[in-house]
Design a protein around this motif. Structure first.
Motif, short mmCIF file in Angstrom:
data_model
loop_
_atom_site.label_atom_id
_atom_site.label_comp_id
_atom_site.label_asym_id
_atom_site.label_seq_id
_atom_site.Cartn_x
_atom_site.Cartn_y
_atom_site.Cartn_z
N VAL A 69 0.83 -1.21 0.00
CA VAL A 69 0.00 0.00 0.00
C VAL A 69 0.86 1.26 0.00
CG1 VAL A 69 -1.75 1.30 1.27
CG2 VAL A 69 -1.86 -1.20 1.19
N ARG A 70 1.87 1.27 0.87
CA ARG A 70 2.75 2.44 0.92
C ARG A 70 4.06 2.08 1.61
NH1 ARG A 70 -0.66 3.18 5.35
NH2 ARG A 70 0.46 3.61 7.31
N PHE A 93 16.51 -4.39 2.99
CA PHE A 93 16.36 -3.84 1.65
C PHE A 93 17.56 -4.22 0.77
CE2 PHE A 93 13.48 -0.44 3.50
CZ PHE A 93 12.34 -0.93 2.88
N ARG A 94 18.76 -4.21 1.36
CA ARG A 94 19.96 -4.51 0.58
C ARG A 94 20.07 -5.98 0.21
NH1 ARG A 94 22.02 -0.57 4.14
NH2 ARG A 94 22.61 -2.15 5.67
N ARG A 95 19.57 -6.85 1.06
CA ARG A 95 19.76 -8.29 0.86
C ARG A 95 18.56 -8.98 0.20
NH1 ARG A 95 23.85 -11.07 3.39
NH2 ARG A 95 25.30 -9.81 4.62
N THR A 96 17.48 -8.25 -0.02
CA THR A 96 16.28 -8.83 -0.62
C THR A 96 15.78 -7.93 -1.75
OG1 THR A 96 14.59 -7.69 0.72
CG2 THR A 96 15.68 -9.61 1.71
N SER A 97 14.70 -8.36 -2.38
CA SER A 97 14.12 -7.56 -3.46
C SER A 97 13.04 -6.61 -2.97
CB SER A 97 13.54 -8.49 -4.53
OG SER A 97 12.45 -9.23 -4.00
N LEU A 98 12.83 -6.51 -1.65
CA LEU A 98 11.76 -5.65 -1.14
C LEU A 98 11.98 -4.19 -1.50
CD1 LEU A 98 10.91 -7.03 2.43
CD2 LEU A 98 9.89 -7.60 0.22
N GLY A 99 13.24 -3.79 -1.64
CA GLY A 99 13.53 -2.41 -1.97
C GLY A 99 13.05 -2.01 -3.35
N ALA A 100 12.81 -2.98 -4.22
CA ALA A 100 12.36 -2.70 -5.58
C ALA A 100 10.84 -2.55 -5.68
CB ALA A 100 12.83 -3.81 -6.53
N LEU A 101 10.13 -2.86 -4.59
CA LEU A 101 8.67 -2.79 -4.63
C LEU A 101 8.17 -1.35 -4.62
CD1 LEU A 101 7.75 -5.61 -2.07
CD2 LEU A 101 7.59 -5.73 -4.57
N ARG A 102 7.06 -1.14 -5.33
CA ARG A 102 6.40 0.16 -5.36
C ARG A 102 4.94 -0.02 -4.96
NH1 ARG A 102 10.85 0.98 -5.22
NH2 ARG A 102 12.21 2.17 -6.63
N GLY A 162 1.21 -0.63 -4.89
CA GLY A 162 0.39 -1.29 -5.88
C GLY A 162 0.95 -2.62 -6.34
N ASP A 163 2.24 -2.87 -6.05
CA ASP A 163 2.84 -4.13 -6.45
C ASP A 163 2.28 -5.29 -5.63
OD1 ASP A 163 4.43 -2.95 -8.34
OD2 ASP A 163 6.27 -2.99 -7.15
N PRO A 164 2.04 -6.43 -6.26
CA PRO A 164 1.55 -7.61 -5.53
C PRO A 164 2.68 -8.27 -4.75
CG PRO A 164 1.89 -8.16 -7.82
CD PRO A 164 2.15 -6.69 -7.71
N VAL A 165 2.33 -8.91 -3.64
CA VAL A 165 3.30 -9.62 -2.81
C VAL A 165 2.69 -10.92 -2.31
CG1 VAL A 165 4.64 -7.62 -2.04
CG2 VAL A 165 2.57 -8.26 -0.79
N GLU A 182 13.25 -9.73 -13.91
CA GLU A 182 12.77 -9.25 -12.61
C GLU A 182 13.40 -10.05 -11.47
OE1 GLU A 182 8.79 -7.62 -12.07
OE2 GLU A 182 8.26 -8.59 -13.95
N PRO A 183 13.61 -9.41 -10.30
CA PRO A 183 14.28 -10.08 -9.19
C PRO A 183 13.32 -10.92 -8.34
CG PRO A 183 13.80 -7.82 -8.59
CD PRO A 183 13.36 -7.98 -10.02
N VAL A 184 13.89 -11.96 -7.74
CA VAL A 184 13.15 -12.81 -6.80
C VAL A 184 14.05 -13.12 -5.61
CG1 VAL A 184 11.64 -13.89 -8.52
CG2 VAL A 184 13.87 -14.90 -8.02
N ASN A 185 13.43 -13.35 -4.46
CA ASN A 185 14.17 -13.73 -3.27
C ASN A 185 14.35 -15.25 -3.22
OD1 ASN A 185 14.30 -11.06 -2.17
ND2 ASN A 185 12.17 -11.26 -1.52
#
Length: 236
Positions: A13-14, A68-77, A79-82, A177-180
């Motif tokens: 969401v944010r 954030f540095r060790r995962t792909s969470l930092g790339a999320l914006r 509206g992105d699904p998780v 696209e990145p994945v964990n």
């Protein structure tokens, strides 16, 4: 601890920066928030996060810069699904495999080959994780427990059934696209035991061989009869 069986496809969401390189993220997920409380663990794309607050169908969680540095969470914006999964309980079915929610590395999707009812997806394999991945073994990708279908020195492939394609982010992500990734923790424990030669630290003293400790315990146990009396100077 999780099982790698995604419960629902949620939405970021944010993201509110909280100073430095950390942030508070808000994630919508009606199923995982139905019984969530402060302090509970929820897997978000394979990353174990701790619930701070729950507001209706949305929960918030703190994310450190290290995450954030060790995962792909930092790339999320927004509206992105998780992929979302609540922590397992002792009575849960183990439909996938044991997943810690501790990401070992980030990889990229390098290929997708669709078939009539399923799809083969190929991922890059980081060199430092390759030794933990085996054909027909388990691996966690973005929080999804999967079976390795094919393996090379630089890649691994999995087969995704229609349910996985529809109910997780893996059906939506494209090449590049990145994945964990989280490898099977049992493989890491086995490697640790083999590389240390079975030696375990005991307090601040020199390491003692496991086999020697087991033999000593057996000797002591043999000196304690079942009637509670003392034998050879060893108290019962």
């Amino acid at each position: 601890m999780f099982t790698g069986i995604v419960e629902e496809l949620g939405e970021l969401v944010r993201r509110d920066d909280t100073g430095g390189d950390s942030a508070l993220v808000a994630i919508r997920g009606p199923i995982v928030t139905s019984d969530a409380r402060h302090g509970d663990s929820i897997s978000v794309n394979g990353v174990c996060l701790t619930v701070v607050e729950v507001d209706g169908d949305t929960f918030t969680a703190d994310v450190m810069g290290e995450t954030f540095r060790r995962t792909s969470l930092g790339a999320l914006r927004p509206g992105d699904p998780v992929n979302l999964e609540r922590a397992a309980t002792l009575g849960s079915r183990l439909g996938g495999h044991l997943v810690q929610g501790h990401v070992d590395g980030v990889a990229e999707i390098v290929g997708r080959t669709p078939a009539e009812q399923w799809e083969t997806v190929t991922f890059g394999l980081p060199a430092d994780l390759a030794r933990y991945v085996v054909e027909k073994g388990s691996i966690t990708v973005d929080g999804v427990s999967l079976t390795v279908a094919a393996l090379t020195a630089q890649t691994f492939s999995v087969g995704l059934i229609p349910t996985t394609l529809a109910a997780t982010t893996l059906g939506r992500k494209g090449v590049g696209e990145p994945v964990n990734l989280e490898v099977d923790v049992l493989a890491k424990y086995v490697e640790r035991l083999l590389t240390t030669g079975g030696r375990l630290p005991v307090g601040g003293l020199e390491a003692v061989e496991v086999s020697e400790r087991s033999e000593r315990i057996s000797q002591l146990s043999a000196n304690v009869p079942h009637d509670g009396t003392e034998r050879s100077g060893v108290p019962a």
